[in-house]
Write a protein that holds these residues in place. Structure first.
Motif, PDB file in Angstrom:
ATOM      1  N   SER A 245      26.968 -10.628  -7.851  1.00 41.20           N
ATOM      2  CA  SER A 245      27.961  -9.577  -7.590  1.00 41.20           C
ATOM      3  C   SER A 245      27.319  -8.403  -6.838  1.00 41.20           C
ATOM      4  O   SER A 245      26.111  -8.372  -6.646  1.00 41.20           O
ATOM      5  CB  SER A 245      28.579  -9.101  -8.902  1.00 41.20           C
ATOM      6  OG  SER A 245      27.574  -8.396  -9.615  1.00 41.20           O
ATOM      7  N   LYS A 246      28.187  -7.477  -6.433  1.00 45.71           N
ATOM      8  CA  LYS A 246      27.760  -6.316  -5.641  1.00 45.71           C
ATOM      9  C   LYS A 246      26.616  -5.551  -6.303  1.00 45.71           C
ATOM     10  O   LYS A 246      25.698  -5.075  -5.636  1.00 45.71           O
ATOM     11  CB  LYS A 246      28.974  -5.389  -5.494  1.00 45.71           C
ATOM     12  CG  LYS A 246      29.077  -4.698  -4.171  1.00 45.71           C
ATOM     13  CD  LYS A 246      30.429  -3.967  -4.159  1.00 45.71           C
ATOM     14  CE  LYS A 246      30.618  -3.166  -2.902  1.00 45.71           C
ATOM     15  NZ  LYS A 246      31.933  -2.515  -2.894  1.00 45.71           N
ATOM     16  N   ASP A 247      26.684  -5.494  -7.615  1.00 46.73           N
ATOM     17  CA  ASP A 247      25.667  -4.696  -8.315  1.00 46.73           C
ATOM     18  C   ASP A 247      24.436  -5.506  -8.723  1.00 46.73           C
ATOM     19  O   ASP A 247      23.603  -5.071  -9.504  1.00 46.73           O
ATOM     20  CB  ASP A 247      26.277  -3.988  -9.554  1.00 46.73           C
ATOM     21  CG  ASP A 247      27.186  -4.921 -10.308  1.00 46.73           C
ATOM     22  OD1 ASP A 247      27.129  -6.151 -10.005  1.00 46.73           O
ATOM     23  OD2 ASP A 247      27.941  -4.479 -11.194  1.00 46.73           O
TER      24      ASP A 247
ATOM     25  N   ASN B 240      26.587 -14.047 -10.977  1.00 49.43           N
ATOM     26  CA  ASN B 240      27.910 -14.511 -11.408  1.00 49.43           C
ATOM     27  C   ASN B 240      27.882 -15.979 -11.772  1.00 49.43           C
ATOM     28  O   ASN B 240      28.503 -16.425 -12.706  1.00 49.43           O
ATOM     29  CB  ASN B 240      28.926 -14.344 -10.276  1.00 49.43           C
ATOM     30  CG  ASN B 240      29.461 -12.939 -10.229  1.00 49.43           C
ATOM     31  OD1 ASN B 240      29.412 -12.221 -11.232  1.00 49.43           O
ATOM     32  ND2 ASN B 240      29.957 -12.549  -9.062  1.00 49.43           N
TER      33      ASN B 240
ATOM     34  N   TYR C  18      33.750 -12.568   0.155  1.00 53.97           N
ATOM     35  CA  TYR C  18      34.868 -11.651   0.412  1.00 53.97           C
ATOM     36  C   TYR C  18      35.926 -11.786  -0.665  1.00 53.97           C
ATOM     37  O   TYR C  18      36.169 -12.863  -1.185  1.00 53.97           O
ATOM     38  CB  TYR C  18      35.502 -11.953   1.771  1.00 53.97           C
ATOM     39  CG  TYR C  18      34.638 -11.534   2.943  1.00 53.97           C
ATOM     40  CD1 TYR C  18      34.786 -10.264   3.501  1.00 53.97           C
ATOM     41  CD2 TYR C  18      33.706 -12.413   3.477  1.00 53.97           C
ATOM     42  CE1 TYR C  18      34.007  -9.891   4.585  1.00 53.97           C
ATOM     43  CE2 TYR C  18      32.925 -12.040   4.545  1.00 53.97           C
ATOM     44  CZ  TYR C  18      33.079 -10.783   5.107  1.00 53.97           C
ATOM     45  OH  TYR C  18      32.319 -10.410   6.174  1.00 53.97           O
ATOM     46  N   GLU C  19      36.570 -10.656  -0.944  1.00 52.81           N
ATOM     47  CA  GLU C  19      37.780 -10.697  -1.767  1.00 52.81           C
ATOM     48  C   GLU C  19      38.742  -9.678  -1.178  1.00 52.81           C
ATOM     49  O   GLU C  19      38.428  -8.477  -1.122  1.00 52.81           O
ATOM     50  CB  GLU C  19      37.451 -10.348  -3.219  1.00 52.81           C
ATOM     51  CG  GLU C  19      38.456 -10.951  -4.189  1.00 52.81           C
ATOM     52  CD  GLU C  19      37.916 -10.912  -5.606  1.00 52.81           C
ATOM     53  OE1 GLU C  19      38.214  -9.940  -6.305  1.00 52.81           O
ATOM     54  OE2 GLU C  19      37.156 -11.846  -5.964  1.00 52.81           O
TER      55      GLU C  19
ATOM     56  N   GLU D 249      37.258  -7.472   1.471  1.00 49.03           N
ATOM     57  CA  GLU D 249      36.195  -6.532   1.088  1.00 49.03           C
ATOM     58  C   GLU D 249      35.030  -7.319   0.511  1.00 49.03           C
ATOM     59  O   GLU D 249      35.258  -8.304  -0.201  1.00 49.03           O
ATOM     60  CB  GLU D 249      36.705  -5.575   0.000  1.00 49.03           C
ATOM     61  CG  GLU D 249      36.248  -4.147   0.229  1.00 49.03           C
ATOM     62  CD  GLU D 249      36.970  -3.198  -0.725  1.00 49.03           C
ATOM     63  OE1 GLU D 249      36.408  -2.973  -1.805  1.00 49.03           O
ATOM     64  OE2 GLU D 249      38.096  -2.748  -0.403  1.00 49.03           O
TER      65      GLU D 249
ATOM     66  N   VAL E 106      32.507  -8.356  -1.935  1.00 50.66           N
ATOM     67  CA  VAL E 106      32.375  -8.088  -3.375  1.00 50.66           C
ATOM     68  C   VAL E 106      31.059  -8.639  -3.920  1.00 50.66           C
ATOM     69  O   VAL E 106      30.732  -8.452  -5.083  1.00 50.66           O
ATOM     70  CB  VAL E 106      33.555  -8.695  -4.169  1.00 50.66           C
ATOM     71  CG1 VAL E 106      34.842  -7.992  -3.788  1.00 50.66           C
ATOM     72  CG2 VAL E 106      33.640 -10.194  -3.935  1.00 50.66           C
ATOM     73  N   GLY E 107      30.330  -9.332  -3.072  1.00 51.82           N
ATOM     74  CA  GLY E 107      29.056  -9.864  -3.559  1.00 51.82           C
ATOM     75  C   GLY E 107      28.399 -10.740  -2.513  1.00 51.82           C
ATOM     76  O   GLY E 107      28.795 -10.740  -1.352  1.00 51.82           O
TER      77      GLY E 107
END
Lengths: 536, 390
Positions: B265-267, B271, B345-346, B349, B351-352
């Motif tokens: 994930s982005k952070d 996942n 993408y989600e 945007e 997202v990861g």
């Protein structure tokens, strides 16, 4: 990717598109006669046909000729050495020394050979030598060394008025104006050659089948070379002469593969545009395809049965009977005949050599092979004295039945012709025994007194009556399963004609089995699918 | 049901050109054999000769193609599943049983096909070509080297023709045994074959495996592996109409592919990872990983470098082919792999990130061994030379 695709299609499709195209072009070109590939030949249209000299102005030919010998003397007084030339040739000698396979050198010719027409000249020379190019060949004692015996006129008369006397041993008929004839000499024409070569065997087209009087004035369908409206070629155009020796020979009397007149001397060895046709020439004579039939106009003799000769009418006179076409089918002096027109030739391998049944030979095969043509499929040029492989040739086969000695098992030369009765000649006395004795005595050969009739065959390779290209044989005439032209010539594998029955049965069986298997398997699949779907 | 790209353009061209030429040769040939009259004898001979040359030309092209593409391996005969395949045709096919072998890019033919096509290629076709050319060129004694008789050559040629004809019939029939009766024919025209879901999955796996195998075999630089892998995945995906890596079919394929898959994930929290991935890291299950930060398996300096790349992907949306990286496994041992990082993408945007790792440890160690050996032998040689000069 698209580009590659297009490139492939171009590479593969262009040939398909090109080949039919060139095929059409070829046919167009070949349609016009003038485009035929020729060598060593000048067309009539391009020649100066005016003679270089006028013999009628020569003083040597003005004096009144009392005998034919004087004409000869006059000729050779200018044409020095020419008599010596002609006296070495077959036309004069009526024999040539040639090698026969397994017999060494033999002097053979009209002088001594037997055939299955009038059998042979011995004892009947006075009649037969009407076709000798000399004067006075009355019997075997004829002086072959006397220049003055040479008959120049029979070949060189261009007035068409010269003729030899019947039964006159070669002398001209009394009616001939020797001065006029001598002043009208020139290159031999068809008429000069034809008078003997068309009428051999006692009538027009009797012997050859492809040489007859119709060639004097014929259309292209009869003979493309001699057609009146075409080149109208004379015999000597092809039978080229050097020192009076004519190129060309006939295997009824010749044996070796030499001095032949050929198609290729003008047409080259590769005259077709089609490579496959040119390849055929390696094993097939031009004549085979280009002479689809012979005796195209007048009939030729196919069968001669001497055994029935001698039947006379009530008054004891000889009988003449003719068939519906006007050809003799019975003569008391000669027996029964069968004539035919537009005859399809028989085909044999031939390498240019021939063997002959000599009068001294024992009969070992029936029918007796009066002459036999050398050659076989497996003769590829090494087995025989030839440098070329045997080729398939069209041949006229003349079948006969003629007299032979039942004790000595040899053929008999009977005496046939005489001027009067009581001279043992069969044609006068109708006595085979007396004729046989007289004939064999004349040759110093034994005769047992017992005679019979035996079947004989004689082979005449065909060379004339060349058809126009539209009428030549096509592939299917030979490359066909049944009844093709070469149905009898089966010492080799011919595509389209031959098959291996086991292989074909196996192959067709295999294909049928696979097809049936597929149908069976497919039906089962459909059946089971229905079953399972109906369950659902 | 899905469509899968099986036959390349050359194969299709080759196949249909063969169909055309063999049919023409067959028809004109049997006319020459006087089995029937169609074109006329002379035309039949001409057609037969021209097509024979084209066929030879095509064979040469095909041989070239088979060897340059390695497709010849498709014809190596195998007895594996041969019996199963045979049993299928005589039994299973009626009960609606599945094909015992799958049609894959690197294994297009079933064992029966392999056997028969190989037979066709090395027996019938050369037999026909050789006997045909003997037939055409060596029956006249012009070359001093001629056949005694055309007979045996003709028999061989005719025998070959019958075998080919039988083959053609069986072959055409067997094309109807695909997914649908016409699938095989359509595939040979368009290149795309209709297949069942199950077959599609098998195919994706095989494609990826093939790509990896190829890349391993052909490339020396380990950096190129992941790039090739990415390309392979894109291609395989495209072929079966899959756009996202998250597609379950794809994931399943990847599970079996020998490449590790990860999604972060982005952070920076894992996942998802696949089995290959956690096995390479020597974990027992993916639960041990999911929820962890990716810092976990890196040294400090490596992490700093990796973070830069991850940030770049997150910010720019670029896909990065990272070179070789060192990983620290669960038991603190060290391994090496190459790595691709792509954005996830989600709703447009980012997202990861997600990507693949391909293990290169074995390769790397082997290369190092090789290098050491090389250095040693070089030194030995030098020593010997100096001794000699002395």
């Amino acid at each position: 990717m698209k580009k590659i695709q297009i490139a492939f299609f171009i590479v593969f499709l262009i040939p398909f598109w090109c080949f039919p195209q060139t095929e059409m072009e070829n046919e167009e070109v070949q349609d016009t006669v003038s485009s035929i590939l020729l060598k060593n030949y000048v067309r009539m249209a391009d020649r100066n046909l005016t003679p270089s000299v006028d013999h009628s102005t020569f003083p040597q030919l003005q004096k009144e000729f009392k005998s034919a010998h004087e004409v000869t003397e006059a000729c050779i007084s200018c044409h020095t050495g020419r008599a010596d030339e002609i006296m070495k040739t077959n036309h004069w000698m009526w024999e040539r020394i040639e090698k026969l396979d397994g017999r060494g050198e033999v002097a053979l010719g009209k002088k001594n050979i037997l055939n299955n027409f009038c059998i042979g000249i011995s004892g009947s020379e006075k009649s037969c030598t009407r076709c000798h190019i000399g004067y006075g060949y009355t019997d075997k004692s004829f002086d072959f060394s006397n220049k003055l015996n040479v008959d120049c006129l029979i070949c060189h008369d261009n007035s068409n008025t010269y003729e030899k006397k019947r039964g006159g041993a070669g002398y001209p008929a009394e009616s001939v104006d020797l001065n006029y004839v001598a002043q009208s000499v020139g290159t031999p024409s068809k008429v000069n050659c034809g008078v003997c070569h068309f009428w051999g065997g006692g009538g027009n087209n009797v012997k050859h089948g492809d040489l007859e009087k119709a060639l004097l004035d014929c259309d292209r369908n009869v003979d493309v070379h001699m057609a009146s409206e075409g080149e109208n070629m004379s015999c000597v155009e092809c039978h080229i002469t050097e020192k009076h020796n004519m190129a060309g020979k006939l295997y009824a009397i010749s044996s070796e593969n030499k001095n032949r007149a050929t198609c290729v001397q003008c047409h080259t060895e590769a005259p077709h545009k089609d490579k496959i046709l040119n390849e055929h020439f390696i094993r097939i004579a031009c004549q085979t395809c280009h002479i689809p039939t012979y005796a195209k106009v007048n009939a030729t003799k196919m069968i001669w049965d001497w055994s029935t000769a001698g039947r006379l009418d009530e008054e004891g006179n000889p009988i003449h009977e003719s068939d519906a076409d006007g050809n003799h089918n019975y003569l008391s002096i000669k027996g029964n005949f069968v004539y035919d027109t537009d005859v399809i030739p028989e085909y044999f391998w031939f390498n240019g050599t021939a063997d002959h049944h000599l009068i001294t030979d024992k009969i070992d095969t029936i029918p007796v092979q009066m002459n036999s043509l050398g050659g076989a499929y497996l003769d590829k040029g090494l087995q025989q004295q030839t440098d070329k492989p045997s080729k398939i040739w069209p041949v006229k086969v003349h079948r006969g039945k003629q007299i032979y000695d039942t004790v000595y098992n040899t053929l008999i030369q009977p005496k046939l012709s005489a001027e009067v009765k009581g001279d043992s000649a069969y044609w006068k006395d109708f006595d085979w025994h007396a004729a046989s004795k007289a004939g064999m005595d004349y040759l110093d050969l034994p005769y047992s007194g017992g005679f019979g009739f035996v079947e004989t065959e004689m082979y005449w390779p065909l060379n004339h009556m060349v058809s126009p290209k539209e009428k030549t044989l096509s592939c299917k005439d030979c490359h066909t399963r049944n009844n093709g032209r070469l149905a009898q010539l089966n010492d080799f594998y011919l595509p389209g004609r031959d098959k291996n029955i086991f292989l074909d049965v196996f192959g067709i069986g295999l294909v049928a089995l696979v097809a049936l298997g597929a149908v069976f398997h497919g039906s089962l699949r459909i059946f089971f699918r229905r079953k399972s779907s109906s369950k659902l | 049901m899905k469509k899968v790209y099986i036959y390349k353009i050359f194969e299709r061209f080759w196949h249909w050109a063969q169909v055309l030429l063999i049919s023409i040769l067959m028809i004109s040939g049997f006319e020459i054999h006087s089995s029937f009259n169609l074109f006329g004898y002379r035309t039949a001979v001409e057609i037969h000769n021209i097509s024979a040359w084209l066929f030879l030309f095509l064979i040469i092209f095909a041989i070239f193609w088979h060897f340059t593409t390695g497709e010849w391996k498709q014809y190596i005969p195998t007895t594996k599943y041969l019996k199963a395949q045979f049993n299928y045709y005589v039994g299973g096919i009626f009960k609606g049983a599945p094909h015992p072998t799958k049609k894959l890019v690197y294994n297009k033919f079933n064992p029966l096909q392999r056997l028969i096509y190989l037979g066709l290629k090395i027996l019938v076709i050369p037999v026909q070509v050789i006997s045909g050319f003997l037939y055409l060129y060596f029956h006249y004694p012009v070359k001093g080297l001629e056949l005694q008789s055309l007979e045996y050559v003709a028999f061989v040629h005719i025998f070959g023709a019958f075998l080919l004809l039988a083959f053609m019939i069986a072959h055409v029939y067997l094309t109807t045994t695909g997914h649908k009766p016409l699938s095989a024919v359509k595939a040979m025209i368009t290149g795309w074959e209709e297949m069942s879901e199950e077959e599609v999955t098998d195919r994706v796996v095989s494609d990826i495996e093939t790509s990896i195998l190829k890349s391993r075999a052909q490339l020396k630089s380990t950096e190129e592996y992941s790039e090739l892998f990415q390309v392979a995945i894109n291609r395989a995906g495209k072929k079966v109409g899959i756009n996202s890596l998250i597609d379950t079919r794809f994931k399943q394929a990847i599970e079996n592919s020998g490449a590790g898959y990860f999604s972060i994930s982005k952070d920076g929290i894992y996942n998802d990872v696949n089995e290959t991935w956690f096995k390479l890291y020597k974990y027992d299950s993916k639960d041990e990983i999911i929820g962890q930060h990716y810092r976990l398996s890196r040294t400090e300096e490596d992490f700093a470098e990796l973070e830069k790349h991850v940030d770049k992907v997150l910010q720019t949306g670029q896909t990065i082919n990272h070179g070789e990286v060192k990983r620290i496994c669960k038991d603190d041992s060290v391994g090496y792999h190459t790595l691709t990082i792509s954005p996830v993408y989600e709703k447009s945007e980012i997202v990861g990130i997600e990507g693949f790792i391909i293990d290169t440890t074995g390769q790397l160690l082997a290369e190092r061994e090789l290098l050491k050996k090389q250095i040693r032998t070089d030194e030995e040689l030098k020593k010997q030379e100096t001794k000699k000069t002395k």
